[in-house]
Design an enzyme around this catalytic site. Structure first.
Site, PDB file in Angstrom:
ATOM      1  CG  HIS A 244      32.112  39.452  39.628  1.00 18.65           C
ATOM      2  ND1 HIS A 244      32.215  40.289  41.296  1.00 18.65           N
ATOM      3  CD2 HIS A 244      32.505  38.387  40.086  1.00 18.65           C
ATOM      4  CE1 HIS A 244      32.834  39.975  41.629  1.00 18.65           C
ATOM      5  NE2 HIS A 244      32.670  38.232  41.565  1.00 18.65           N
ATOM      6  CD  GLU A 245      32.093  34.586  39.324  1.00 18.49           C
ATOM      7  OE1 GLU A 245      32.777  34.336  39.640  1.00 18.49           O
ATOM      8  OE2 GLU A 245      31.231  35.210  40.643  1.00 18.49           O
ATOM      9  CG  HIS A 248      36.866  36.451  38.691  1.00 20.54           C
ATOM     10  ND1 HIS A 248      37.844  37.294  39.373  1.00 20.54           N
ATOM     11  CD2 HIS A 248      35.864  36.006  39.479  1.00 20.54           C
ATOM     12  CE1 HIS A 248      37.298  37.267  40.720  1.00 20.54           C
ATOM     13  NE2 HIS A 248      36.449  37.102  39.825  1.00 20.54           N
TER      14      HIS A 248
END
Length: 333
Positions: A244-245, A248
């Site tokens: 997920h990170e 980004h």
């Protein structure tokens, strides 16, 4: 006080009496400490920090990441706006912006550096084997889309302050540990990451080729080490928080960006509009935070806040956005 005003409005609308504490939640709503807003939580029980995951009936911590467009650089936001306004489609209004790149399969290879940071008392609890498994999990998630990560090195540090990474300690550890160029992904895994977050990351920004790495030392992702494969974080110990990170880091926003059923959202046309982040894996019934808009929430999307077992995919639009952002900001740096 704004949060309490919002809470009063919800109370009036739902005819429910609330007993306010920090953090706060009742059977339908919670105070989101990231936005200071009262939002629906779409789970059977929440106390503001934890909830019951209907898929497993386990008590699970609310995912917290704190990455949003408000933390992006002006250049990143302008790039996002350009992608949006210059390539509009017909569906979904402003959210229907199309990618600047084609739909051919990507070929992006990212050097990966993993940094394990523990307290002295926890030295040895997060292992090289967990780091290797984490890199494998990254590739399992991203390889189908033509993105791969090549683990270059794992550093292991026992430092009580850096394991928490509060305030200036975050800068200090990154200045000391970060390696590589702006094309290299540095993941920092902390045993006691401050603020109760599972993870956070930097969005890409404009860096000129040849810029000394000391000027972009803050680039990278900071993640609770207990979310690594085999970790102790219930609901989040399959390594998907890093997936997920990293989304980004590659230029993606949350699928619920803006927390609204109108507007640009994450500026990608094929992610269903979503006004509240997902807790757990609510598919029976399926979570739908925008019932007046066709389609359900993207609970299986890596850029929502679902539990690890629920995550399974990116959309084609997200893949093309990562390609665009990689070319714009990181390739060849």
């Amino acid at each position: 006080m704004a949060a309490f005003a919002a809470l009063a409005a919800v109370a009036a609308a739902t005819n429910v009496t609330y007993h306010i504490a920090k953090p706060w939640a009742n059977s339908t709503h919670m105070l989101d400490l990231r936005t200071n807003r009262t939002v629906e939580h779409f789970v059977s029980w929440s106390n503001g920090t934890h909830f019951t995951d209907q898929a497993t009936n386990q008590t699970v911590k609310h995912f917290d990441c704190d990455v949003h467009q408000g933390k992006a650089s002006a250049h990143f936001n302008q790039t996002l706006q350009n992608l949006h306004t210059e390539h509009k489609g017909s569906a979904g209004g402003a959210r229907a912006a199309k990618s600047l790149v084609g739909k051919s399969k990507l070929s992006i290879s990212v050097p990966l550096y993993i940094h394990i940071i523990t307290k002295q008392s926890e030295a040895g609890t997060i292992t090289q084997a967990m780091a290797t498994a984490q890199a494998q999990e990254m590739n399992t998630a991203y390889n189908p889309y033509g993105i791969s990560f090549q683990l270059q090195n794992t550093s292991i540090t026992a430092n009580d302050a850096w394991a928490v990474a509060a305030g200036s300690d975050m800068d200090a550890l990154k200045q000391a540990l970060r390696v590589g160029t702006y094309s290299d992904l540095n993941l920092y895994f902390h045993t006691d990451l401050s603020g109760g977050m599972l993870g956070t990351c930097t969005l890409p920004s404009q860096v000129q080729k040849g810029t000394p790495p000391a000027l972009y030392y803050s680039d990278g992702c900071n993640i609770n080490a207990n979310t690594m494969p085999g970790g102790s974080m219930t609901g989040y110990n399959l390594g998907k928080t890093a997936v997920h990170e990293t989304g980004h880091w590659l230029g993606l926003l949350h699928t619920f960006e803006g927390y609204a059923c109108t507007g640009t959202g994450d500026s990608i046309s094929d992610t269903p509009i979503e006004s509240a982040s997902t807790n757990g894996c609510p598919t029976n019934p399926w979570k739908n935070s925008c019932p007046t808009v066709a389609g359900n929430d993207p609970v299986h999307n890596f850029m929502d806040y679902s539990t690890d077992a629920c995550y399974s995919k990116f959309t084609n639009g997200q893949v093309q956005r990562m390609s665009t952002m990689w070319t714009q900001y990181r390739a060849g740096m």
